[in-house]
Design an enzyme around this catalytic site. Sequence first.
Site, PDB file in Angstrom:
ATOM      1  N   TYR A  23       0.843  -1.199   0.000  1.00  0.00           N
ATOM      2  CA  TYR A  23       0.000   0.000   0.000  1.00  0.00           C
ATOM      3  C   TYR A  23       0.884   1.256   0.000  1.00  0.00           C
ATOM      4  O   TYR A  23       0.669   2.177  -0.785  1.00  0.00           O
ATOM      5  CB  TYR A  23      -0.920  -0.010   1.227  1.00  0.00           C
ATOM      6  CG  TYR A  23      -1.857   1.165   1.297  1.00  0.00           C
ATOM      7  CD1 TYR A  23      -3.111   1.112   0.703  1.00  0.00           C
ATOM      8  CD2 TYR A  23      -1.491   2.329   1.963  1.00  0.00           C
ATOM      9  CE1 TYR A  23      -3.983   2.195   0.769  1.00  0.00           C
ATOM     10  CE2 TYR A  23      -2.354   3.413   2.029  1.00  0.00           C
ATOM     11  CZ  TYR A  23      -3.592   3.335   1.433  1.00  0.00           C
ATOM     12  OH  TYR A  23      -4.446   4.412   1.494  1.00  0.00           O
ATOM     13  N   HIS A  27       1.413   4.106  -3.072  1.00  0.00           N
ATOM     14  CA  HIS A  27       1.175   5.535  -2.836  1.00  0.00           C
ATOM     15  C   HIS A  27       2.442   6.366  -3.021  1.00  0.00           C
ATOM     16  O   HIS A  27       2.355   7.531  -3.410  1.00  0.00           O
ATOM     17  CB  HIS A  27       0.557   5.760  -1.453  1.00  0.00           C
ATOM     18  CG  HIS A  27      -0.913   5.517  -1.439  1.00  0.00           C
ATOM     19  ND1 HIS A  27      -1.450   4.245  -1.411  1.00  0.00           N
ATOM     20  CD2 HIS A  27      -1.950   6.374  -1.490  1.00  0.00           C
ATOM     21  CE1 HIS A  27      -2.764   4.351  -1.429  1.00  0.00           C
ATOM     22  NE2 HIS A  27      -3.106   5.620  -1.488  1.00  0.00           N
ATOM     23  N   TYR A  46      -3.827  16.020   1.969  1.00  0.00           N
ATOM     24  CA  TYR A  46      -4.410  14.685   2.103  1.00  0.00           C
ATOM     25  C   TYR A  46      -3.359  13.812   2.769  1.00  0.00           C
ATOM     26  O   TYR A  46      -2.286  13.598   2.214  1.00  0.00           O
ATOM     27  CB  TYR A  46      -4.762  14.161   0.717  1.00  0.00           C
ATOM     28  CG  TYR A  46      -5.613  12.908   0.635  1.00  0.00           C
ATOM     29  CD1 TYR A  46      -5.812  12.053   1.710  1.00  0.00           C
ATOM     30  CD2 TYR A  46      -6.208  12.573  -0.568  1.00  0.00           C
ATOM     31  CE1 TYR A  46      -6.590  10.923   1.598  1.00  0.00           C
ATOM     32  CE2 TYR A  46      -6.994  11.432  -0.707  1.00  0.00           C
ATOM     33  CZ  TYR A  46      -7.183  10.612   0.385  1.00  0.00           C
ATOM     34  OH  TYR A  46      -7.952   9.486   0.257  1.00  0.00           O
ATOM     35  N   TRP A  81      -7.414   3.759 -10.362  1.00  0.00           N
ATOM     36  CA  TRP A  81      -6.674   3.660  -9.101  1.00  0.00           C
ATOM     37  C   TRP A  81      -7.380   2.693  -8.149  1.00  0.00           C
ATOM     38  O   TRP A  81      -6.749   1.833  -7.542  1.00  0.00           O
ATOM     39  CB  TRP A  81      -6.520   5.043  -8.468  1.00  0.00           C
ATOM     40  CG  TRP A  81      -5.746   5.028  -7.189  1.00  0.00           C
ATOM     41  CD1 TRP A  81      -6.261   5.021  -5.917  1.00  0.00           C
ATOM     42  CD2 TRP A  81      -4.321   5.020  -7.030  1.00  0.00           C
ATOM     43  NE1 TRP A  81      -5.249   5.004  -4.991  1.00  0.00           N
ATOM     44  CE2 TRP A  81      -4.056   5.007  -5.649  1.00  0.00           C
ATOM     45  CE3 TRP A  81      -3.265   5.020  -7.925  1.00  0.00           C
ATOM     46  CZ2 TRP A  81      -2.752   4.996  -5.141  1.00  0.00           C
ATOM     47  CZ3 TRP A  81      -1.970   5.015  -7.417  1.00  0.00           C
ATOM     48  CH2 TRP A  81      -1.731   5.006  -6.043  1.00  0.00           C
ATOM     49  N   TRP A  82      -8.702   2.844  -8.035  1.00  0.00           N
ATOM     50  CA  TRP A  82      -9.451   1.932  -7.167  1.00  0.00           C
ATOM     51  C   TRP A  82      -9.243   0.484  -7.598  1.00  0.00           C
ATOM     52  O   TRP A  82      -9.038  -0.389  -6.757  1.00  0.00           O
ATOM     53  CB  TRP A  82     -10.938   2.245  -7.203  1.00  0.00           C
ATOM     54  CG  TRP A  82     -11.348   3.512  -6.542  1.00  0.00           C
ATOM     55  CD1 TRP A  82     -10.619   4.307  -5.704  1.00  0.00           C
ATOM     56  CD2 TRP A  82     -12.622   4.136  -6.662  1.00  0.00           C
ATOM     57  NE1 TRP A  82     -11.362   5.389  -5.302  1.00  0.00           N
ATOM     58  CE2 TRP A  82     -12.596   5.305  -5.875  1.00  0.00           C
ATOM     59  CE3 TRP A  82     -13.782   3.827  -7.365  1.00  0.00           C
ATOM     60  CZ2 TRP A  82     -13.690   6.151  -5.765  1.00  0.00           C
ATOM     61  CZ3 TRP A  82     -14.873   4.669  -7.268  1.00  0.00           C
ATOM     62  CH2 TRP A  82     -14.818   5.825  -6.463  1.00  0.00           C
TER      63      TRP A  82
END
Length: 115
Positions: A23, A27, A46, A81-82
């Site tokens: 993960y 990112h 963010y 992306w999802w």
Amino acid sequence: MISQDTETVAFRMLLRPGAEREYRRRHDEIWPDLEAELLAAGILDYRIFGDPKNHCLFAVITRARSHQMDELPNKPVVRRWWAMMADLMVTEADLSPQVTDLEEMFCLRRGAAQT
């Protein structure tokens, strides 16, 4: 960055056990076109924090009050992306991350009146 024209929201997401390292890697390599869409939607800051003991992700977003984040699910880059992240996270049927909105319980900010 924080002003009367901004707001901060937070939410929780869930990682699948053992997915933390991947993960973070994905990112670290966020796509420039995804980053551009997030910024264009009014996101100013963010941040995502992880709790490795329970696989929770805690996200905090500061955004313009006039944000257009509701349009992000319609953006092809967001949907890609999802789909790319779905193997790492608990998701909805459309592959969007399963999200639990969090209620602000306390805020301390320099120069802000406490309510």
